[in-house]
Design a protein around this motif. Structure first.
Motif, PDB file in Angstrom:
ATOM      1  N   GLN A  51     -68.268  -8.814 -58.553  1.00 59.41           N
ATOM      2  CA  GLN A  51     -68.392  -9.631 -59.762  1.00 59.41           C
ATOM      3  C   GLN A  51     -67.649 -10.945 -59.631  1.00 59.41           C
ATOM      4  N   ILE A  52     -66.495 -10.963 -58.959  1.00 60.80           N
ATOM      5  CA  ILE A  52     -65.768 -12.236 -58.846  1.00 60.80           C
ATOM      6  C   ILE A  52     -66.534 -13.190 -57.917  1.00 60.80           C
ATOM      7  N   VAL A  99     -71.268  -4.652 -66.250  1.00 56.97           N
ATOM      8  CA  VAL A  99     -71.632  -3.487 -67.063  1.00 56.97           C
ATOM      9  C   VAL A  99     -71.433  -2.199 -66.257  1.00 56.97           C
ATOM     10  N   THR A 100     -71.625  -2.265 -64.958  1.00 52.74           N
ATOM     11  CA  THR A 100     -71.363  -1.123 -64.077  1.00 52.74           C
ATOM     12  C   THR A 100     -69.865  -0.968 -63.814  1.00 52.74           C
ATOM     13  N   MET A 101     -69.165  -2.088 -63.707  1.00 55.82           N
ATOM     14  CA  MET A 101     -67.736  -2.078 -63.401  1.00 55.82           C
ATOM     15  C   MET A 101     -66.895  -1.525 -64.547  1.00 55.82           C
ATOM     16  N   ILE A 102     -67.263  -1.818 -65.773  1.00 58.26           N
ATOM     17  CA  ILE A 102     -66.442  -1.386 -66.913  1.00 58.26           C
ATOM     18  C   ILE A 102     -66.257   0.131 -66.928  1.00 58.26           C
ATOM     19  N   PRO A 103     -67.316   0.944 -66.856  1.00 60.50           N
ATOM     20  CA  PRO A 103     -67.075   2.393 -66.823  1.00 60.50           C
ATOM     21  C   PRO A 103     -66.373   2.851 -65.545  1.00 60.50           C
ATOM     22  N   ALA A 104     -66.592   2.144 -64.424  1.00 58.54           N
ATOM     23  CA  ALA A 104     -65.875   2.500 -63.194  1.00 58.54           C
ATOM     24  C   ALA A 104     -64.376   2.280 -63.375  1.00 58.54           C
TER      25      ALA A 104
END
Length: 153
Positions: free
Chosen positions: A79-80, A111-116
């Motif tokens: 993401q970065i 959106v994938t990173m937040i739950p991870a």
């Protein structure tokens, strides 16, 4: 390595992403584009992004200090990179449509990173929610600008 050094490293990465905004400024090209009435005023963007970058670095630090963090930190790296790429694509190359593609890929990654992050440290996941919300707004804004400025895309 101490939490302070880890935070500084993540903040440095965020600073590098933010620096692309200093290199590729909106300028008169952006001022000439049709934008929706609900576009935030220009002074809002640096305040929001500064806050988001600090929250992102804080969240990443919390995750980096925990076990089983590999997938979450891989998503952070992705993401970065996408975050850094959007500004030169949109403002530098003036590719509004391609900017939307980059931004939608960034949104999907976050959106994938937040739950991870949440699975590793729930508070770190919570710290990323404003980032996800801002990217939703940014994506809709980018898509609106692309749709209404096809000749400039």
């Amino acid at each position: 390595m101490s939490a302070g050094w880890i935070f500084a490293a993540f903040l440095l990465g965020s600073g590098a992403a933010a620096a692309s905004g200093a290199v590729f400024k909106p300028g008169s090209w952006y001022d000439g584009l049709k934008r929706p009435r609900w576009t935030p005023p220009g002074w809002v963007f640096p305040l929001v992004w500064t806050t988001l970058y600090i929250l992102m670095a804080w969240a990443a630090t919390r995750v980096a200090l925990r076990p089983e963090n590999g997938a979450a930190l891989a998503l952070y790296a992705a993401q970065i990179a996408l975050n850094t790429l959007w500004t030169p694509v949109f403002f530098g190359a003036r590719r509004i449509g391609l900017g939307a593609v980059v931004l939608l890929a960034l949104l999907a990654t976050v959106v994938t990173m937040i739950p991870a992050f949440w699975r590793v440290d729930w508070f770190a996941g919570l710290l990323l929610l404003p980032y996800g919300a801002w990217l939703c707004l940014a994506s809709v804004l980018n898509l609106w600008i692309w749709r209404n400025n096809r000749s400039s895309a």
